[in-house]
Design a protein around this motif. Sequence first.
Motif, mmCIF file in Angstrom:
data_model
loop_
_atom_site.group_PDB
_atom_site.id
_atom_site.type_symbol
_atom_site.label_atom_id
_atom_site.label_comp_id
_atom_site.label_asym_id
_atom_site.label_seq_id
_atom_site.Cartn_x
_atom_site.Cartn_y
_atom_site.Cartn_z
ATOM 1 N N PRO A 84 0.807 -1.217 0.000
ATOM 2 C CA PRO A 84 0.000 0.000 0.000
ATOM 3 C C PRO A 84 0.845 1.275 0.000
ATOM 4 O O PRO A 84 0.441 2.288 -0.525
ATOM 5 C CB PRO A 84 -0.795 -0.103 1.308
ATOM 6 N N SER A 85 2.054 1.220 0.590
ATOM 7 C CA SER A 85 2.882 2.416 0.654
ATOM 8 C C SER A 85 3.413 2.801 -0.715
ATOM 9 O O SER A 85 3.880 3.908 -0.921
ATOM 10 C CB SER A 85 4.062 2.190 1.600
ATOM 11 N N ILE A 86 3.349 1.853 -1.657
ATOM 12 C CA ILE A 86 3.810 2.133 -3.012
ATOM 13 C C ILE A 86 2.636 2.470 -3.929
ATOM 14 O O ILE A 86 2.677 3.402 -4.699
ATOM 15 C CB ILE A 86 4.590 0.929 -3.585
ATOM 16 N N THR A 87 1.558 1.718 -3.808
ATOM 17 C CA THR A 87 0.459 1.882 -4.740
ATOM 18 C C THR A 87 -0.284 3.188 -4.582
ATOM 19 O O THR A 87 -0.976 3.603 -5.494
ATOM 20 C CB THR A 87 -0.553 0.721 -4.620
ATOM 21 N N GLU A 147 12.985 3.042 -1.467
ATOM 22 C CA GLU A 147 13.060 3.748 -0.189
ATOM 23 C C GLU A 147 13.439 5.218 -0.397
ATOM 24 O O GLU A 147 12.851 6.123 0.201
ATOM 25 C CB GLU A 147 14.084 3.081 0.730
ATOM 26 N N HIS A 148 14.418 5.462 -1.280
ATOM 27 C CA HIS A 148 14.850 6.839 -1.525
ATOM 28 C C HIS A 148 13.725 7.657 -2.164
ATOM 29 O O HIS A 148 13.522 8.819 -1.800
ATOM 30 C CB HIS A 148 16.090 6.848 -2.420
ATOM 31 N N ILE A 149 13.022 7.065 -3.109
ATOM 32 C CA ILE A 149 11.928 7.787 -3.767
ATOM 33 C C ILE A 149 10.831 8.123 -2.767
ATOM 34 O O ILE A 149 10.335 9.253 -2.710
ATOM 35 C CB ILE A 149 11.353 6.954 -4.934
ATOM 36 N N GLN A 150 10.456 7.146 -1.959
ATOM 37 C CA GLN A 150 9.380 7.365 -0.991
ATOM 38 C C GLN A 150 9.798 8.368 0.089
ATOM 39 O O GLN A 150 9.016 9.236 0.475
ATOM 40 C CB GLN A 150 8.971 6.040 -0.364
ATOM 41 N N ARG A 151 11.053 8.273 0.568
ATOM 42 C CA ARG A 151 11.526 9.209 1.588
ATOM 43 C C ARG A 151 11.598 10.631 1.036
ATOM 44 O O ARG A 151 11.221 11.595 1.710
ATOM 45 C CB ARG A 151 12.899 8.781 2.092
ATOM 46 N N ALA A 152 12.079 10.766 -0.206
ATOM 47 C CA ALA A 152 12.167 12.090 -0.816
ATOM 48 C C ALA A 152 10.785 12.690 -1.002
ATOM 49 O O ALA A 152 10.577 13.886 -0.767
ATOM 50 C CB ALA A 152 12.892 12.011 -2.163
ATOM 51 N N THR A 153 9.835 11.862 -1.398
ATOM 52 C CA THR A 153 8.469 12.338 -1.624
ATOM 53 C C THR A 153 7.817 12.739 -0.308
ATOM 54 O O THR A 153 7.185 13.800 -0.212
ATOM 55 C CB THR A 153 7.630 11.249 -2.322
ATOM 56 N N ARG A 154 7.995 11.900 0.723
ATOM 57 C CA ARG A 154 7.417 12.234 2.032
ATOM 58 C C ARG A 154 8.074 13.490 2.610
ATOM 59 O O ARG A 154 7.410 14.354 3.169
ATOM 60 C CB ARG A 154 7.582 11.057 3.003
ATOM 61 N N ARG A 155 9.401 13.574 2.467
ATOM 62 C CA ARG A 155 10.114 14.736 2.992
ATOM 63 C C ARG A 155 9.678 16.005 2.269
ATOM 64 O O ARG A 155 9.571 17.067 2.862
ATOM 65 C CB ARG A 155 11.619 14.539 2.828
ATOM 66 N N HIS A 156 9.406 15.874 0.976
ATOM 67 C CA HIS A 156 9.025 17.039 0.185
ATOM 68 C C HIS A 156 7.670 17.589 0.617
ATOM 69 O O HIS A 156 7.436 18.791 0.541
ATOM 70 C CB HIS A 156 8.986 16.658 -1.301
ATOM 71 N N THR A 157 6.803 16.706 1.071
ATOM 72 C CA THR A 157 5.482 17.151 1.505
ATOM 73 C C THR A 157 5.452 17.441 3.006
ATOM 74 O O THR A 157 4.463 17.889 3.534
ATOM 75 C CB THR A 157 4.413 16.085 1.186
ATOM 76 N N ALA A 208 4.564 19.201 -16.316
ATOM 77 C CA ALA A 208 5.121 19.215 -14.961
ATOM 78 C C ALA A 208 4.089 18.887 -13.895
ATOM 79 O O ALA A 208 4.420 18.300 -12.859
ATOM 80 C CB ALA A 208 5.747 20.577 -14.673
ATOM 81 N N SER A 209 2.842 19.253 -14.124
ATOM 82 C CA SER A 209 1.803 19.024 -13.112
ATOM 83 C C SER A 209 1.581 17.544 -12.836
ATOM 84 O O SER A 209 1.071 17.173 -11.773
ATOM 85 C CB SER A 209 0.483 19.668 -13.551
ATOM 86 N N LYS A 210 1.968 16.674 -13.769
ATOM 87 C CA LYS A 210 1.781 15.232 -13.597
ATOM 88 C C LYS A 210 2.910 14.583 -12.798
ATOM 89 O O LYS A 210 2.769 13.464 -12.313
ATOM 90 C CB LYS A 210 1.707 14.549 -14.966
ATOM 91 N N VAL A 211 4.037 15.270 -12.701
ATOM 92 C CA VAL A 211 5.250 14.665 -12.129
ATOM 93 C C VAL A 211 5.302 14.863 -10.621
ATOM 94 O O VAL A 211 5.179 15.980 -10.124
ATOM 95 C CB VAL A 211 6.514 15.261 -12.776
ATOM 96 N N MET A 212 5.499 13.756 -9.891
ATOM 97 C CA MET A 212 5.618 13.843 -8.433
ATOM 98 C C MET A 212 7.071 13.775 -7.988
ATOM 99 O O MET A 212 7.418 14.251 -6.917
ATOM 100 C CB MET A 212 4.848 12.707 -7.775
ATOM 101 N N CYS A 213 7.952 13.155 -8.819
ATOM 102 C CA CYS A 213 9.345 12.969 -8.401
ATOM 103 C C CYS A 213 10.272 12.929 -9.606
ATOM 104 O O CYS A 213 9.937 12.328 -10.634
ATOM 105 C CB CYS A 213 9.492 11.687 -7.590
ATOM 106 N N LEU A 214 11.432 13.574 -9.471
ATOM 107 C CA LEU A 214 12.494 13.510 -10.467
ATOM 108 C C LEU A 214 13.561 12.550 -9.954
ATOM 109 O O LEU A 214 14.063 12.712 -8.842
ATOM 110 C CB LEU A 214 13.107 14.893 -10.686
#
Length: 196
Positions: A64-67, A179-189, A115-121
Amino acid sequence: MSLFFTTKKTDKGSGLGLSMVYGFIRQSKGRIKIESSVGVGTSVYLQLPLARALTPASVSLPNPSITFMSKQTLLLVEDNAVLRATLIEQLQLEYYCVVAVSSAEEAMVYLANSASKVMCLLSDIGLLEIDGIALAHYVREHYPHIAIVLMTGNQTNITKQAQEFMILHKPFKTAQLLEHIQRATRRHTNKDLPLK
């Protein structure tokens, strides 16, 4: 044992091909054998374990943390075609929608329209012309809603300008990538979370 070497000049590539292969083989519990002769060439033999068919009891539901991010887009910037294809496959298996390009310039063109569709680079640092660090700063300035993860196989590429971003060191396992993608995304928000 280290398989890292390169015949490439500075800024012409990282020479991480064998290192990525070695990491993949170790992760897959396989073996690699290399035979090389001057004037003849090099042969690389890969031995992978036989895959077992999944039984209904062993099939697990998606994490669930990915989907929860499955309908959002990840922009991948990697100039190595083989590694780019591998990363696309790994990320798609984890329910990410991946847009992959080979240069910072292509990434900028895509972002100008979508750009509006992109959540992570997710970008390699060692890109030609415009490098991944410059791209990351461009994205942060023009598209602040996008989280950023930078990849590198060369420690000398990490400058003070890069340290403010999440850094993923090659070679890496799929679990580390996610893990890096999820941490970066959580940190960003959630700006108060630490970078590391």
